[in-house]
Write an enzyme that holds these catalytic residues in place. Structure first.
Site, short mmCIF file in Angstrom:
data_model
loop_
_atom_site.label_atom_id
_atom_site.label_comp_id
_atom_site.label_asym_id
_atom_site.label_seq_id
_atom_site.Cartn_x
_atom_site.Cartn_y
_atom_site.Cartn_z
N GLU A 82 39.30 20.73 6.07
CA GLU A 82 38.95 21.30 7.36
C GLU A 82 38.07 22.56 7.25
OE1 GLU A 82 41.42 23.42 11.00
OE2 GLU A 82 42.46 22.26 9.48
N ASP A 112 45.94 29.20 6.45
CA ASP A 112 45.62 27.84 6.89
C ASP A 112 44.45 27.27 6.09
OD1 ASP A 112 45.51 25.47 8.26
OD2 ASP A 112 44.89 26.31 10.17
N GLU A 155 51.76 26.74 17.06
CA GLU A 155 50.55 26.46 17.83
C GLU A 155 50.85 25.80 19.17
OE1 GLU A 155 47.18 25.97 14.42
OE2 GLU A 155 48.41 24.20 14.77
#
Length: 851
Positions: free
Chosen positions: A419, A391, A311
């Site tokens: 998340e 993820d 990332e």
């Protein structure tokens, strides 16, 4: 005082904030019956004020006094043999096995079972209660174990040893240092500001950090990485290293070690070198010196956590070095001190994958990047692997990398915060998800190879390995933002200690400790929690399609299109007739082939792929018929309706517990459950509308786009309001909402109610952005039904965004409203700041009906 406590209901109605979590030590039912059966003194076999042994003794003193309403005192043993005449008649002896050997008379010593590092022995069968640890931390764990039994009303005689399965039982905090709007924040954390940092430095007051260490020690956590994996080099400046030492000081009495995340390019960014090449001698020297400085300040420093080449983060690949060479750079610096380098396997390059290339697949990245490196890592390196290859999705296949690293220790990364799964606003109990991952058998070389056996070292004979939990705890009194979400933190610690722990048993123990011994409370919380993950999967993304959330902003609300046509690799490749990633070897990305042969063969075939992962591995027509007889598209429609329907039962279930839960925690949790129930309908409609639009296949039950109880705001008579085309289109009931003509002006929307007279629940769906505090009023025949303000950013800790979309969509419901025939309904909205008081629709729901 004890008598008065006993007269209270089992749930205790005294106000509580949640800060004590499962360590409330509330009086147990009929506590007076145990008078004389519980020891009245604790003998601590270590007199150091910083010793976890003494911490455990003080915890026992506090807990017994509170649970049973009786005095309990701590006596410190200062060395020397204890004679038989000195033996107390009612005491708890706490210390290490070695200290007990010096303390106990030869004729009174008990044989102690074999203990590994951090293990403990608990024996309540004799005149003394023995709590003995293999080390001081183990003794503290034993004290918390004994108190947990007592606080659950279990005073039976027991004698057993308990050893952790893994040495690494770490928490990863994603706390930020950097200024510019994120200082003191917790990335993907929804429980307030950082416990550790503010304005780029360590906080002066670390009281909450110490309280956090206490909570974590009580569930067997032995280390915390205190800063974000997207690290800032300034964590290593002298001011912050002094501050880090202060954090370590408040951790130490609880046996919690401190770790740090590193920014790979720190030698250049902080050290003024012209390189951060891991093979450059100046870089090696720089990291060696920094590591030595840390150990001078923090002698029990746990080690480093490193995110590299992911990332946009720098890493060894920047210099064409391998990931193993990057990890070993830190491992060598740590090795003389006994530290561990945890190197994250979350490595992918968003600049080189393309959705239009059929073979491209982010799920392949971890194995591709680590392939061929297994024998190149130093012994004190642990590769930390997210449980799935994408993820933290609502459901993923197990990461195949677990089966590839045999000589290298690994740890499984789980997300507690969470998340992608409702951000602790929606109720999602995660232990069942984690259990599926841990129990999954990868069948390496055709032999049993569960994920838990790999990370605990038994499968490949590794001595390191374990668990990493991304917690996101903050300075909110609830720690995670939600009282019910704390069951996930509790379960994480218990699973890290014993991966065979049962999801329901953990949940029920937590409920007793957190709320009440009353069976109604236990049964209700269990029912809600165990239904919560399937419900969330139902109304978000199913059949392995991932969590269909907005991945470009807050990772919270529904937005399936955001996952397509970008370089982040969370694709599902939907078109007008087909959907799903083809990850087969024969025709797809080859991801199935990264698994050992037995598993690969199962995933290669549509017939043998588990249907909850069907679209994870296969690209199929919407009309493909499942084993249930449903087509894929009809399963989507049904699952989203069923999941949201379950979510809408949670408020009423919680309301049934009002007599048993203190007012503050009851109201705070109800607020979230009511909000989440309304938001589940936003999810349901948004995803179903989207896939109907893509596939043009109607819902067999005629529910999608058919809402008989709604009045669309754009169809009402508008004054000072105008229609607004919402983006994405499916985040509004009829693609349009209404907004005020000016952000600071007032508007009204009026309509005749087309329903017969009766009692209704009147629901208003609107949008609450974080760029002002707009206000709304609801009228029936000019009588005010209710008013509210757009201030959810202050009461819900999710990652709010300022768009009018599925993330900011909210439902406000007024129950039991009497509606006359031919009534007139009016919404009055007033903008504030940059918020134009948006409204989507109004529903008039016969009582008991879910829109």
């Amino acid at each position: 005082m004890l008598l008065s406590l006993l007269l209270l209901p089992l749930g205790l109605v005294a106000a509580e904030t949640g800060i004590d979590a499962w360590l409330r030590y509330a009086p147990i039912p009929e506590a007076h019956k145990y008078a004389g059966r519980i020891p009245t003194q604790v003998i601590a076999l270590n007199s150091s004020d910083l010793s976890p042994v003494l911490t455990g003794a003080k915890e026992l003193e506090q807990g017994i006094s509170s649970i049973f309403g009786q005095s309990c005192n701590v006596n410190r043993w200062h060395g020397g043999h204890r004679g038989g005449a000195q033996r107390p008649t009612s005491s708890i002896v706490i210390g290490t096995v070695a200290e007990y050997s010096s303390y106990a008379a030869k004729d009174s010593k008990k044989p102690i079972p074999k203990l590994v590092n951090d293990g403990f022995y608990l024996d309540t069968t004799g005149r003394e209660v023995l709590i003995l640890g293999s080390n001081e931390r183990g003794a503290l764990y034993g004290a918390f174990e004994y108190l947990s039994l007592l606080a659950q009303g279990n005073v039976t005689k027991v004698a057993y040893a308990s050893n952790p399965e893994v040495p690494i039982r770490w928490i990863n905090q994603w706390d930020n240092l950097r200024d510019g709007g994120t200082h003191g924040s917790v990335e993907r954390g929804y429980g307030g500001k950082s416990l550790f940092f503010w304005n780029g430095e360590v906080r002066p007051d670390l009281t909450r950090a110490a309280q956090y260490a206490r909570l974590l020690a009580s569930i067997g956590i032995n280390a915390v990485v205190v800063n974000n994996v997207n690290a800032n080099e300034t964590i290593l400046n002298s001011t912050n290293l002094d501050g880090v030492a202060r954090i370590a000081d408040v951790f130490r009495p609880y046996g919690v070690q401190l770790g740090l995340s590193l920014y790979f390019a720190s030698p250049k960014a902080l050290g003024a070198l012209n390189t951060f090449d891991p093979l450059d001698q100046s870089v090696i020297n720089w990291w060696t010196n920094i590591t030595d400085e840390i150990y001078e300040r923090v002698p029990d420093f746990a080690g480093y956590l490193v995110k590299a080449n992911s990332e946009g983060q720098p890493g060894p690949l920047t210099y064409n070095r391998t990931l193993a060479q990057g990890a070993n750079l830190f491992a060598k610096a740590l090795q003389p001190h006994g530290g561990v380098c945890v190197f994250r396997a979350f490595v992918y390059d968003s600049t080189t994958i393309n959705e239009t290339v059929w073979a491209d697949d982010r799920a392949n990245a971890a194995v591709d990047f680590f392939d061929g490196l297994d024998d190149q890592f130093m012994d004190n390196v642990v590769v930390q692997i997210k449980y799935g290859p994408i993820d933290f999705q609502v459901r993923e296949a197990v990461s195949p990398l677990f089966s590839h690293l045999r000589q290298t220790a690994t740890s499984v990364e789980l997300q507690i915060t969470p998340e992608y799964l409702g951000q602790n606003v929606h109720l999602v109990y995660l232990a069942p998800l984690w259990k599926e991952i841990l129990d999954f058998d990868l069948r390496v070389d055709g032999a049993p190879s569960t994920v838990k056996s790999i990370v605990n070292g038994t499968r490949f004979k590794n001595t390191l390995g374990g668990f990493a939990g991304v917690a996101g705890a903050g300075n909110n009194q609830t720690w995670l933002g939600s009282h019910l979400a704390m069951s996930n933190l509790y379960a994480y610690g218990k699973l890290a200690w014993n991966a065979d722990a049962d999801s329901v048993e953990m949940l029920q123990a937590w409920t007793k400790l957190t709320f009440s011994h009353d069976q109604k409370v236990i049964d209700t919380v269990t029912s809600m929690s165990m239904a919560s993950w399937p419900a969330y999967e139902g109304f978000s993304g199913n059949l392995g399609i991932q969590t269909l959330t907005n991945i470009l902003n807050g990772h919270y609300g529904p937005d399936p299109q955001s996952q397509e046509n970008n370089p982040y690799g969370q694709w599902y490749r939907a078109d007008a007739t087909t959907i799903g990633m083809d990850r087969t070897v024969s025709n797809g990305t080859g991801n199935a082939g990264q698994y050992p042969p037995e598993v690969a063969a199962a995933y290669e075939s549509v017939d043998t792929t588990p249907e909850n992962l069907l679209l994870w591995f296969h690209h199929l027509p919407y009309t493909h018929v499942l084993k249930s007889g449903e087509t894929i598209i009809q399963h989507f429609y049904n699952a989203h309706y069923n999941g949201s329907a379950v979510s809408n039962t949670f408020p009423a279930q919680w309301e049934s517990l009002k007599p048993y839960i203190d007012t503050q925690r009851y109201e705070e949790q109800l607020f979230r459950l009511v909000y989440a129930a309304g938001h589940s309908l936003v999810w349901r409609d948004s995803i179903n509308n989207y896939f109907f639009n893509v596939s043009s296949i109607a819902d067999e039950q005629n529910r999608v786009l058919n809402h008989p109880y709604r009045i669309e705001a754009e169809s009402m008579e508008l004054e000072g309001y105008h229609p607004y085309l919402v983006h994405p289109f499916h985040a509004a009931s009829g693609t349009y909402a209404i907004v005020t003509d000016n952000n600071s002006t007032q508007g009204s929307a009026t309509a005749s109610v087309p329903f017969p007279a009766g009692k209704y629940d009147v629901a208003v769906n609107y949008y609450d952005q974080v760029i002002g505090n707009a206000t709304w009023e609801l009228y029936l025949d000019d009588s005010l039904v209710g008013e509210w303000k757009g201030d959810f950013e202050y009461s819900v800790g999710s990652a709010r965004v300022f768009y009018i979309d599925g993330q900011s969509a909210i439902r406000k419901t007024f129950k039991g409203v009497d509606v006359k025939a031919n009534a007139t309904v009016k919404i009055v909205g007033k903008g504030d700041g940059m918020e134009p008081a948006p409204v989507d629709y109004i529903s008039f729901l016969p009582q008991g009906v879910v829109d």
